[in-house]
Every structure is written in structure tokens, then in C-alpha cells.
Scaffold this active site. Sequence first.
Site, short mmCIF file in Angstrom:
data_model
loop_
_atom_site.label_atom_id
_atom_site.label_comp_id
_atom_site.label_asym_id
_atom_site.label_seq_id
_atom_site.Cartn_x
_atom_site.Cartn_y
_atom_site.Cartn_z
N HIS A 277 0.84 -1.21 0.00
CA HIS A 277 0.00 0.00 0.00
C HIS A 277 0.88 1.26 0.00
O HIS A 277 0.69 2.17 -0.80
CB HIS A 277 -0.93 -0.01 1.22
CG HIS A 277 -1.65 1.28 1.45
ND1 HIS A 277 -2.93 1.51 1.02
CD2 HIS A 277 -1.24 2.43 2.03
CE1 HIS A 277 -3.27 2.74 1.34
NE2 HIS A 277 -2.27 3.32 1.96
N GLU A 278 1.86 1.27 0.90
CA GLU A 278 2.76 2.44 0.97
C GLU A 278 3.51 2.63 -0.34
O GLU A 278 3.72 3.75 -0.80
CB GLU A 278 3.75 2.29 2.14
CG GLU A 278 3.10 2.24 3.51
CD GLU A 278 2.29 3.48 3.82
OE1 GLU A 278 2.70 4.58 3.40
OE2 GLU A 278 1.22 3.35 4.44
N HIS A 281 1.62 4.47 -2.96
CA HIS A 281 1.66 5.93 -2.92
C HIS A 281 2.81 6.48 -3.76
O HIS A 281 2.68 7.51 -4.41
CB HIS A 281 1.80 6.43 -1.48
CG HIS A 281 0.52 6.35 -0.70
ND1 HIS A 281 -0.66 6.86 -1.16
CD2 HIS A 281 0.25 5.79 0.51
CE1 HIS A 281 -1.62 6.64 -0.26
NE2 HIS A 281 -1.08 5.99 0.76
N GLU A 355 -5.69 7.16 -1.24
CA GLU A 355 -5.71 5.94 -0.42
C GLU A 355 -6.35 4.79 -1.19
O GLU A 355 -5.86 3.66 -1.15
CB GLU A 355 -6.46 6.16 0.89
CG GLU A 355 -5.76 7.12 1.86
CD GLU A 355 -4.33 6.71 2.16
OE1 GLU A 355 -4.05 5.50 2.22
OE2 GLU A 355 -3.48 7.60 2.31
ZN LIG Z 1 -2.03 5.28 2.49
#
Ligand SMILES: [Zn+2]
Length: 416
Positions: A277-278, A281, A355
Site C-alpha cells: 500500500h505504501e 503511494h 488511499e
Molecule cells: Zn495510504
Amino acid sequence: MNTFTGIFLAALVLSYGIQFWLAMRQKSYVLQHREQVPTAFQDRVSLSAHQKAADYTIEKSKLGDIDSVVGMVFLLALTLGGGISLVFDFWSTFDLSPLMASLLSMASIFLLMTVIEIPFSLYQTFVIEEKYGFNKSKLPQFVKDQLMSMGLTLVIGLPILALILWVMDSIGGLWWLYAWAIIMGFSLLMSWLFPTLIAPLFNKFEPMQEGSLKQRIQGLLERCGFNSQGIFIMDGSRRSGHGNAYFTGLGNNKRIVFFDTLVNSLDEEELEAVLAHELGHFKCKHTIKMLVASSVMTLISFAVLGWLITQDWFFDGLGVSTHSNAAALLLFMLVSPVFTTFMQPISAYFQRKFEFEADDFATRNAQGSKMISGLVKLYEENASTLTPDPLYSAFHYSHPPAAIRIAHIEEKMQSA
Ligand SMILES: [Zn+2]
């Protein structure tokens, strides 16, 4: 006092009014949903964990309300109450250069603001966090942290502030363009230096040990074509039981940091999903987009300040008799949040969009089901509420509420 005084007071009442109203909604919504775990989480979260999250959320929100009232009274005291003029007049009685007098005036007010916040962070840490079992720090650690961050602000912040004040006084009409360039350059430098120079002052960072977790993570990094200066475990448990993972640094100085608390509570596949997930970004260029957006906002702010500084009504309307560049800069920093609160939902909207994109990326590059179970554990262990008020979260939350996020991941898993 003039027309602008009225505009300022109206904006103040409206922005604080909205904040209090939203906080009130949040507290009552959480309380209303306290008795039952939401259906989607019934087999994952216990009722006692759900109620702990509700009580924790409500207590923090109550403290936040008092903090806001104090902040509002202090802002009024500094502006219309004549506080800023008083401090600037005080320092001008000494035999100092105008730059030094301005610098000390601003520093005194910032110091005062920091001191006012101390009782709140003491209460937050040693009463609320303690009560819910999150606090791991003792008073000496707290005092050391406070002194250290004040010292750092002094050592790093004062020279930059002095440089900005000098530019304002010496460059002429286009000073704001130079000041903006300095601030941007400085913040880039700080993001680059932060992981190696500043963060280690507060925490210990150990490179992740060889083993199956490290192999798994390196596999993920290779699949995604990501270069990093290493994977580190941070001793977050020294201060708090809250867990997290983050990327830090810029360019070739990028690091991946896991809190030890997180490593201890998530399994390897969940950690991989959280990291994916990170990574999302970065891969979706969110970091760059945020950087560009904030530099544009900073430029606009400086341009507005460049104009306000030439307007007597700006000073007079806010109760400041010292018409100096330093006073204008200070006033602007204190007062602009009152006018920009209304833009909060816009930035929250973009953050939530990012997100979702990062979750999509994680679902493609790791296991969606592990992303979900990891998220549920994170919510549970941080006692984050699963039932926020929809309006409150639209205004304040950088992350979509858990239920919406998980439904989105499930949908992506099905369509994959
Ligand atoms: Zn995030």
C-alpha cells in the site's frame, strides 16, 4: 478595528463553529454505534475492542474540544487583545537591531504557543493513552522529547526565520517569490535529511534482519521496481503501543520504516500487503502530486501575504499597532487557518482518492485478503473507531473509513 475585524470575527465563529459541530456529531455517532460491532466486522472484531475504540475516540475528541477553545481564546488575545503589539513593543525597548527584535518577538510568541500545548500533550499521553494501555513512556522521556524538539526548532527554525525576515526587509516588492523559493528548498532539504539526521535523535533504527520477512519484502520491492536505502525497524514501542509503517526520505535517500509494534502484531503476508500500500503511494506519484500541490499553495499564500503587508487595514483590523514585516508574517501564520478551514474537505477528498489508489496497487501486488486482515488488526490495535460520523470523516479523515476501504478492496479482488 475596521470592516476586516468583522470579517475576521465572522470567519472565526464560522470555522470554530463548524469544528465544534462536527466534533459533537462524531462523539454522538460513535456513542450511538457503541453497543454493536458493525456487521462487516462481526467475526473479526470483538465487542470489547469495539467499545474500547469508541471510548478512546470520544475521550480524545473531548480533549480536542478544550484544546480548540484554548487555541481560540489565545488567538483572540494575541490579535484583537493586543498581545502581538505588546510583545513587539517589549522587545523594541532593548537596544537591538530591528531584525533581532523581530526575531525575538516571533520566537517569544511561538514559545508561548508551545508552552500552552504542553498540558494537553501531558494529559493525552499520561491520562488518555495510559488509560487505554498505549502509553509506554515515562515523564523523563516526555520532558526529554519536548526539550529536544524545542531545541531543534531553535537550531533549525530560527536561522531560516531570520533569513526570511531579512529577505522581506531587503529585497523589495518581489520578496515573497524569494521567500517561497527558500522555504521550498529548505523543506526539500529537510525531507532528504530527516531519515538519517533527525529521526535517529528520537528513535533507534535497526536494519531489518535477514530472514523470511526480509526476503518477502525484497521480492515485493523488486516486483515493483523500487529502489531503497534499506528496510528499518523503529523502536516505536519505546513510547507507545500504536503501530505504523512509513516511507521516508527523498530520491536515493528513501527508507522503509516499520514500527516494531507493527512487526510484532501483523503476520508476514499482512506486513507485505501494508508495505505494498505504501509503495502504491510512490508508484502512483502521490508523493510528487502532494509536493506540487503544497508548493503551489505556499506560493499563493506568500503572494497574498506580499499584498497584505502593504495594506494598513490588515494590521489595524486585527488589532496590531506594529506595522512591520515580521508582525505581518506572524499575523498571517496565526490567522490564515481561520480562513482555510473551509478548504479542508477538498484536501481530505484528494487524500482519500489516493488511499483508494494505493489500496488498488496493494491488491494487485500483494494479497487483498491480507491487506484487509492487516487493516482490521491495525484498526483494532490503534483503537480507531470503525463507526465515524460520515460528515466528520469527510472533513477530517485522510483515510476512508474502514468499512468503505475494505468494501473497496473486496470489490477489486473480485474484479481481478
Ligand atoms: Zn495510504
